[in-house]
Design a protein around this motif. Structure first.
Motif, PDB file in Angstrom:
ATOM      1  N   THR A 190       0.833  -1.201   0.000  1.00 35.34           N
ATOM      2  CA  THR A 190       0.000   0.000   0.000  1.00 35.34           C
ATOM      3  C   THR A 190       0.869   1.252   0.000  1.00 35.34           C
ATOM      4  O   THR A 190       0.583   2.225  -0.715  1.00 35.34           O
ATOM      5  N   ALA A 191       1.937   1.241   0.782  1.00 38.61           N
ATOM      6  CA  ALA A 191       2.855   2.388   0.811  1.00 38.61           C
ATOM      7  C   ALA A 191       3.461   2.622  -0.567  1.00 38.61           C
ATOM      8  O   ALA A 191       3.585   3.768  -1.011  1.00 38.61           O
ATOM      9  N   ASN A 192       3.810   1.554  -1.259  1.00 39.55           N
ATOM     10  CA  ASN A 192       4.333   1.691  -2.618  1.00 39.55           C
ATOM     11  C   ASN A 192       3.299   2.319  -3.542  1.00 39.55           C
ATOM     12  O   ASN A 192       3.625   3.195  -4.345  1.00 39.55           O
ATOM     13  N   ALA A 193       2.040   1.898  -3.406  1.00 42.50           N
ATOM     14  CA  ALA A 193       0.976   2.476  -4.240  1.00 42.50           C
ATOM     15  C   ALA A 193       0.785   3.952  -3.912  1.00 42.50           C
ATOM     16  O   ALA A 193       0.623   4.777  -4.817  1.00 42.50           O
ATOM     17  N   LEU A 194       0.818   4.301  -2.629  1.00 39.74           N
ATOM     18  CA  LEU A 194       0.676   5.708  -2.231  1.00 39.74           C
ATOM     19  C   LEU A 194       1.807   6.568  -2.788  1.00 39.74           C
ATOM     20  O   LEU A 194       1.599   7.723  -3.162  1.00 39.74           O
ATOM     21  N   ALA A 195       3.005   6.003  -2.836  1.00 41.01           N
ATOM     22  CA  ALA A 195       4.173   6.732  -3.333  1.00 41.01           C
ATOM     23  C   ALA A 195       4.278   6.684  -4.854  1.00 41.01           C
ATOM     24  O   ALA A 195       5.217   7.228  -5.423  1.00 41.01           O
ATOM     25  N   GLY A 196       3.327   6.014  -5.514  1.00 45.14           N
ATOM     26  CA  GLY A 196       3.354   5.911  -6.969  1.00 45.14           C
ATOM     27  C   GLY A 196       4.330   4.872  -7.494  1.00 45.14           C
ATOM     28  O   GLY A 196       4.834   5.001  -8.600  1.00 45.14           O
ATOM     29  N   PHE A 197       4.603   3.842  -6.699  1.00 40.16           N
ATOM     30  CA  PHE A 197       5.545   2.779  -7.075  1.00 40.16           C
ATOM     31  C   PHE A 197       6.847   3.394  -7.586  1.00 40.16           C
ATOM     32  O   PHE A 197       7.194   3.275  -8.769  1.00 40.16           O
ATOM     33  N   PRO A 198       7.608   4.057  -6.691  1.00 37.91           N
ATOM     34  CA  PRO A 198       8.799   4.793  -7.115  1.00 37.91           C
ATOM     35  C   PRO A 198       9.954   3.923  -7.615  1.00 37.91           C
ATOM     36  O   PRO A 198      10.801   4.396  -8.357  1.00 37.91           O
ATOM     37  N   THR A 199       9.993   2.667  -7.204  1.00 35.39           N
ATOM     38  CA  THR A 199      11.044   1.759  -7.651  1.00 35.39           C
ATOM     39  C   THR A 199      10.428   0.390  -7.903  1.00 35.39           C
ATOM     40  O   THR A 199       9.279   0.131  -7.526  1.00 35.39           O
ATOM     41  N   GLU A 200      11.208  -0.482  -8.520  1.00 36.08           N
ATOM     42  CA  GLU A 200      10.748  -1.857  -8.653  1.00 36.08           C
ATOM     43  C   GLU A 200      10.609  -2.454  -7.253  1.00 36.08           C
ATOM     44  O   GLU A 200      11.287  -2.035  -6.320  1.00 36.08           O
ATOM     45  N   ILE A 201       9.724  -3.412  -7.123  1.00 39.54           N
ATOM     46  CA  ILE A 201       9.469  -4.023  -5.821  1.00 39.54           C
ATOM     47  C   ILE A 201      10.163  -5.378  -5.755  1.00 39.54           C
ATOM     48  O   ILE A 201       9.894  -6.265  -6.573  1.00 39.54           O
ATOM     49  N   GLU A 202      11.038  -5.497  -4.758  1.00 38.43           N
ATOM     50  CA  GLU A 202      11.701  -6.770  -4.524  1.00 38.43           C
ATOM     51  C   GLU A 202      10.707  -7.698  -3.844  1.00 38.43           C
ATOM     52  O   GLU A 202      10.027  -7.308  -2.890  1.00 38.43           O
ATOM     53  N   CYS A 203      10.611  -8.914  -4.343  1.00 38.53           N
ATOM     54  CA  CYS A 203       9.630  -9.843  -3.769  1.00 38.53           C
ATOM     55  C   CYS A 203      10.053 -11.288  -3.953  1.00 38.53           C
ATOM     56  O   CYS A 203      10.954 -11.605  -4.723  1.00 38.53           O
ATOM     57  N   LEU A 204       9.373 -12.132  -3.227  1.00 36.99           N
ATOM     58  CA  LEU A 204       9.398 -13.573  -3.443  1.00 36.99           C
ATOM     59  C   LEU A 204       8.039 -13.918  -4.015  1.00 36.99           C
ATOM     60  O   LEU A 204       7.011 -13.421  -3.531  1.00 36.99           O
ATOM     61  N   ILE A 205       8.037 -14.743  -5.032  1.00 36.88           N
ATOM     62  CA  ILE A 205       6.779 -15.154  -5.663  1.00 36.88           C
ATOM     63  C   ILE A 205       6.666 -16.665  -5.558  1.00 36.88           C
ATOM     64  O   ILE A 205       7.582 -17.397  -5.955  1.00 36.88           O
ATOM     65  N   GLY A 206       5.532 -17.108  -5.015  1.00 37.36           N
ATOM     66  CA  GLY A 206       5.250 -18.529  -4.911  1.00 37.36           C
ATOM     67  C   GLY A 206       4.104 -18.899  -5.833  1.00 37.36           C
ATOM     68  O   GLY A 206       3.062 -18.254  -5.809  1.00 37.36           O
ATOM     69  N   THR A 207       4.324 -19.913  -6.649  1.00 36.00           N
ATOM     70  CA  THR A 207       3.260 -20.373  -7.547  1.00 36.00           C
ATOM     71  C   THR A 207       3.015 -21.873  -7.325  1.00 36.00           C
ATOM     72  O   THR A 207       3.926 -22.615  -6.998  1.00 36.00           O
ATOM     73  N   ALA A 208       1.753 -22.234  -7.500  1.00 37.23           N
ATOM     74  CA  ALA A 208       1.346 -23.632  -7.398  1.00 37.23           C
ATOM     75  C   ALA A 208      -0.017 -23.756  -8.092  1.00 37.23           C
ATOM     76  O   ALA A 208      -0.846 -22.860  -7.992  1.00 37.23           O
ATOM     77  N   PRO A 209      -0.250 -24.865  -8.809  1.00 42.07           N
ATOM     78  CA  PRO A 209      -1.533 -25.063  -9.463  1.00 42.07           C
ATOM     79  C   PRO A 209      -2.707 -24.990  -8.503  1.00 42.07           C
ATOM     80  O   PRO A 209      -3.780 -24.518  -8.853  1.00 42.07           O
ATOM     81  N   ALA A 210      -2.511 -25.409  -7.241  1.00 41.84           N
ATOM     82  CA  ALA A 210      -3.606 -25.409  -6.252  1.00 41.84           C
ATOM     83  C   ALA A 210      -3.682 -24.117  -5.460  1.00 41.84           C
ATOM     84  O   ALA A 210      -4.488 -24.008  -4.543  1.00 41.84           O
ATOM     85  N   MET A 211      -2.872 -23.099  -5.813  1.00 46.32           N
ATOM     86  CA  MET A 211      -2.858 -21.863  -5.030  1.00 46.32           C
ATOM     87  C   MET A 211      -4.184 -21.116  -5.122  1.00 46.32           C
ATOM     88  O   MET A 211      -4.514 -20.342  -4.233  1.00 46.32           O
ATOM     89  N   GLY A 212      -4.956 -21.355  -6.146  1.00 50.08           N
ATOM     90  CA  GLY A 212      -6.241 -20.680  -6.302  1.00 50.08           C
ATOM     91  C   GLY A 212      -7.194 -20.920  -5.133  1.00 50.08           C
ATOM     92  O   GLY A 212      -8.037 -20.091  -4.848  1.00 50.08           O
ATOM     93  N   ARG A 213      -7.043 -22.048  -4.443  1.00 48.60           N
ATOM     94  CA  ARG A 213      -7.874 -22.300  -3.264  1.00 48.60           C
ATOM     95  C   ARG A 213      -7.567 -21.315  -2.155  1.00 48.60           C
ATOM     96  O   ARG A 213      -8.414 -20.985  -1.344  1.00 48.60           O
ATOM     97  N   TRP A 214      -6.297 -20.828  -2.102  1.00 49.48           N
ATOM     98  CA  TRP A 214      -5.932 -19.826  -1.102  1.00 49.48           C
ATOM     99  C   TRP A 214      -6.022 -18.420  -1.690  1.00 49.48           C
ATOM    100  O   TRP A 214      -6.581 -17.527  -1.062  1.00 49.48           O
ATOM    101  N   ALA A 215      -5.486 -18.220  -2.862  1.00 49.63           N
ATOM    102  CA  ALA A 215      -5.332 -16.874  -3.435  1.00 49.63           C
ATOM    103  C   ALA A 215      -6.475 -16.516  -4.370  1.00 49.63           C
ATOM    104  O   ALA A 215      -6.264 -16.048  -5.474  1.00 49.63           O
ATOM    105  N   HIS A 216      -7.697 -16.689  -3.945  1.00 46.33           N
ATOM    106  CA  HIS A 216      -8.841 -16.373  -4.809  1.00 46.33           C
ATOM    107  C   HIS A 216      -9.148 -14.899  -4.798  1.00 46.33           C
ATOM    108  O   HIS A 216      -8.693 -14.130  -4.005  1.00 46.33           O
TER     109      HIS A 216
END
Length: 193
Positions: free
Chosen positions: A167-193
Protein backbone atom coordinates in the motif's frame (compact mmCIF):
# COMPACT_ATOMS: atom_id res chain seq x y z
CA UNK A 1 15.23 -19.41 -7.62
CA UNK A 2 14.27 -19.24 -3.99
CA UNK A 3 13.06 -21.75 -1.43
CA UNK A 4 10.45 -22.42 1.21
CA UNK A 5 13.09 -21.71 3.86
CA UNK A 6 13.75 -18.26 2.37
CA UNK A 7 10.03 -17.51 2.20
CA UNK A 8 9.53 -18.48 5.85
CA UNK A 9 12.53 -16.37 6.92
CA UNK A 10 11.32 -13.40 4.85
CA UNK A 11 7.77 -13.72 6.15
CA UNK A 12 8.90 -13.71 9.78
CA UNK A 13 11.39 -10.89 9.20
CA UNK A 14 8.63 -8.76 7.67
CA UNK A 15 6.25 -9.46 10.54
CA UNK A 16 8.90 -8.85 13.20
CA UNK A 17 8.90 -5.14 12.31
CA UNK A 18 5.09 -4.99 12.26
CA UNK A 19 3.32 -3.13 15.07
CA UNK A 20 0.53 -5.65 14.82
CA UNK A 21 2.43 -8.94 14.59
CA UNK A 22 5.89 -8.15 16.01
CA UNK A 23 4.98 -8.33 19.71
CA UNK A 24 3.48 -11.83 19.37
CA UNK A 25 6.54 -13.04 17.44
CA UNK A 26 8.87 -11.68 20.11
CA UNK A 27 6.78 -13.36 22.80
CA UNK A 28 6.89 -16.70 20.96
CA UNK A 29 10.66 -16.38 20.45
CA UNK A 30 11.16 -15.70 24.17
CA UNK A 31 8.89 -18.58 25.17
CA UNK A 32 10.94 -20.91 22.97
CA UNK A 33 14.26 -19.58 24.26
CA UNK A 34 15.15 -18.23 20.82
CA UNK A 35 16.96 -14.96 20.08
CA UNK A 36 15.62 -12.41 17.58
CA UNK A 37 18.74 -13.11 15.52
CA UNK A 38 16.94 -16.26 14.31
CA UNK A 39 14.77 -13.83 12.31
CA UNK A 40 17.01 -10.80 11.82
CA UNK A 41 20.02 -12.75 10.50
CA UNK A 42 18.64 -16.03 9.14
CA UNK A 43 21.17 -18.67 8.14
CA UNK A 44 19.31 -20.62 5.46
CA UNK A 45 22.03 -23.31 5.46
CA UNK A 46 21.24 -24.20 9.10
CA UNK A 47 18.61 -26.97 9.02
CA UNK A 48 17.85 -26.58 12.74
CA UNK A 49 17.25 -22.83 12.39
CA UNK A 50 15.04 -23.43 9.34
CA UNK A 51 13.00 -25.94 11.34
CA UNK A 52 12.69 -23.47 14.24
CA UNK A 53 11.46 -20.72 11.89
CA UNK A 54 8.88 -23.05 10.28
CA UNK A 55 7.68 -24.04 13.77
CA UNK A 56 7.41 -20.37 14.74
CA UNK A 57 5.39 -19.55 11.61
CA UNK A 58 3.16 -22.55 12.34
CA UNK A 59 2.59 -21.39 15.93
CA UNK A 60 1.87 -17.77 15.04
CA UNK A 61 0.08 -18.02 11.67
CA UNK A 62 -0.81 -21.69 11.06
CA UNK A 63 1.84 -22.40 8.41
CA UNK A 64 1.91 -26.07 7.40
CA UNK A 65 -1.09 -26.78 9.63
CA UNK A 66 -3.89 -25.72 7.23
CA UNK A 67 -5.23 -23.09 9.62
CA UNK A 68 -5.42 -19.35 10.18
CA UNK A 69 -3.65 -17.37 7.44
CA UNK A 70 -2.43 -20.56 5.79
CA UNK A 71 -5.78 -22.36 5.55
CA UNK A 72 -5.98 -24.00 2.09
CA UNK A 73 -2.36 -23.03 1.35
CA UNK A 74 -0.77 -25.72 -0.87
CA UNK A 75 2.07 -27.84 0.46
CA UNK A 76 4.15 -27.71 -2.72
CA UNK A 77 4.99 -24.22 -3.92
CA UNK A 78 7.69 -23.09 -6.35
CA UNK A 79 9.47 -19.99 -5.02
CA UNK A 80 11.46 -17.42 -7.00
CA UNK A 81 13.00 -14.02 -6.25
CA UNK A 82 11.80 -11.24 -8.53
CA UNK A 83 11.65 -7.51 -9.12
CA UNK A 84 8.22 -6.26 -10.16
CA UNK A 85 7.71 -3.12 -12.19
CA UNK A 86 5.12 -0.54 -11.17
CA UNK A 87 2.66 -1.99 -13.70
CA UNK A 88 3.16 -5.53 -12.44
CA UNK A 89 2.97 -4.51 -8.77
CA UNK A 90 -0.19 -2.47 -9.27
CA UNK A 91 -1.90 -5.65 -10.48
CA UNK A 92 -1.20 -7.57 -7.27
CA UNK A 93 -4.31 -7.95 -5.12
CA UNK A 94 -4.66 -7.96 -1.37
CA UNK A 95 -5.62 -11.18 0.35
CA UNK A 96 -9.34 -11.68 0.80
CA UNK A 97 -9.62 -10.22 4.30
CA UNK A 98 -12.33 -7.81 5.38
CA UNK A 99 -9.96 -4.94 6.24
CA UNK A 100 -8.17 -5.00 2.86
CA UNK A 101 -11.42 -5.45 0.97
CA UNK A 102 -12.88 -2.41 2.77
CA UNK A 103 -9.73 -0.30 2.39
CA UNK A 104 -9.70 -0.88 -1.37
CA UNK A 105 -13.43 -0.30 -1.83
CA UNK A 106 -13.97 -3.96 -2.69
CA UNK A 107 -11.41 -4.30 -5.50
CA UNK A 108 -8.53 -5.62 -3.37
CA UNK A 109 -6.20 -3.42 -5.48
CA UNK A 110 -3.52 -1.33 -3.74
CA UNK A 111 -3.97 1.55 -6.19
CA UNK A 112 -7.64 1.80 -5.22
CA UNK A 113 -6.70 1.71 -1.54
CA UNK A 114 -4.14 4.47 -2.14
CA UNK A 115 -6.77 6.67 -3.80
CA UNK A 116 -9.16 6.10 -0.89
CA UNK A 117 -6.43 6.86 1.67
CA UNK A 118 -5.57 10.09 -0.16
CA UNK A 119 -9.29 10.98 -0.05
CA UNK A 120 -9.27 10.51 3.74
CA UNK A 121 -11.26 7.25 3.75
CA UNK A 122 -10.55 4.76 6.52
CA UNK A 123 -11.35 1.08 6.77
CA UNK A 124 -13.19 0.25 10.00
CA UNK A 125 -12.01 3.58 11.43
CA UNK A 126 -8.38 2.38 11.55
CA UNK A 127 -5.95 5.30 11.08
CA UNK A 128 -4.11 5.52 7.76
CA UNK A 129 -0.95 7.11 9.19
CA UNK A 130 1.14 3.90 9.03
CA UNK A 131 0.60 3.79 5.25
CA UNK A 132 1.43 7.47 4.85
CA UNK A 133 4.52 7.16 7.07
CA UNK A 134 5.77 4.15 5.11
CA UNK A 135 5.15 5.94 1.79
CA UNK A 136 7.21 8.91 3.01
CA UNK A 137 9.98 6.50 4.03
CA UNK A 138 9.98 5.04 0.52
CA UNK A 139 10.14 8.49 -1.03
CA UNK A 140 13.13 9.27 1.21
CA UNK A 141 14.86 6.20 -0.23
CA UNK A 142 14.34 3.64 2.52
CA UNK A 143 14.30 0.04 1.37
CA UNK A 144 11.71 -2.43 2.57
CA UNK A 145 12.12 -6.17 3.09
CA UNK A 146 10.92 -8.28 0.16
CA UNK A 147 7.17 -8.67 -0.15
CA UNK A 148 5.70 -12.15 -0.61
CA UNK A 149 3.21 -12.73 -3.42
CA UNK A 150 1.51 -15.98 -4.41
CA UNK A 151 -0.77 -17.24 -7.15
CA UNK A 152 -1.48 -20.02 -9.60
CA UNK A 153 0.53 -18.01 -12.15
CA UNK A 154 2.90 -15.06 -11.96
CA UNK A 155 0.37 -12.82 -13.72
CA UNK A 156 -2.36 -13.29 -11.07
CA UNK A 157 -0.76 -12.62 -7.70
CA UNK A 158 -2.09 -12.00 -4.19
CA UNK A 159 -0.03 -10.46 -1.40
CA UNK A 160 0.69 -13.05 1.28
CA UNK A 161 2.95 -10.83 3.39
CA UNK A 162 3.62 -7.11 3.11
CA UNK A 163 0.18 -5.59 2.49
CA UNK A 164 1.12 -2.39 4.35
CA UNK A 165 4.36 -2.07 2.34
CA UNK A 166 2.47 -2.76 -0.90
CA UNK A 167 0.00 0.00 0.00
CA UNK A 168 2.85 2.39 0.81
CA UNK A 169 4.33 1.69 -2.62
CA UNK A 170 0.98 2.48 -4.24
CA UNK A 171 0.68 5.71 -2.23
CA UNK A 172 4.17 6.73 -3.33
CA UNK A 173 3.35 5.91 -6.97
CA UNK A 174 5.55 2.78 -7.07
CA UNK A 175 8.80 4.79 -7.11
CA UNK A 176 11.04 1.76 -7.65
CA UNK A 177 10.75 -1.86 -8.65
CA UNK A 178 9.47 -4.02 -5.82
CA UNK A 179 11.70 -6.77 -4.52
CA UNK A 180 9.63 -9.84 -3.77
CA UNK A 181 9.40 -13.57 -3.44
CA UNK A 182 6.78 -15.15 -5.66
CA UNK A 183 5.25 -18.53 -4.91
CA UNK A 184 3.26 -20.37 -7.55
CA UNK A 185 1.35 -23.63 -7.40
CA UNK A 186 -1.53 -25.06 -9.46
CA UNK A 187 -3.61 -25.41 -6.25
CA UNK A 188 -2.86 -21.86 -5.03
CA UNK A 189 -6.24 -20.68 -6.30
CA UNK A 190 -7.87 -22.30 -3.26
CA UNK A 191 -5.93 -19.83 -1.10
CA UNK A 192 -5.33 -16.87 -3.43
CA UNK A 193 -8.84 -16.37 -4.81
Amino acid sequence: MSSEDEMVASFLSGELTSRRFGPNLRSQLAAGGQAEQLLTHPDLSDAGANFARRALLAATRGYGENRDLFENFPGRVTWIRALLSADEASGVRYLDYSYWVELSGGSRRPTDAAARIKAGRRAFDVPNEPFVDAAHALIRGERFPPLIFVGERQDALVCLEGNLRLTANALAGFPTEIECLIGTAPAMGRWAH
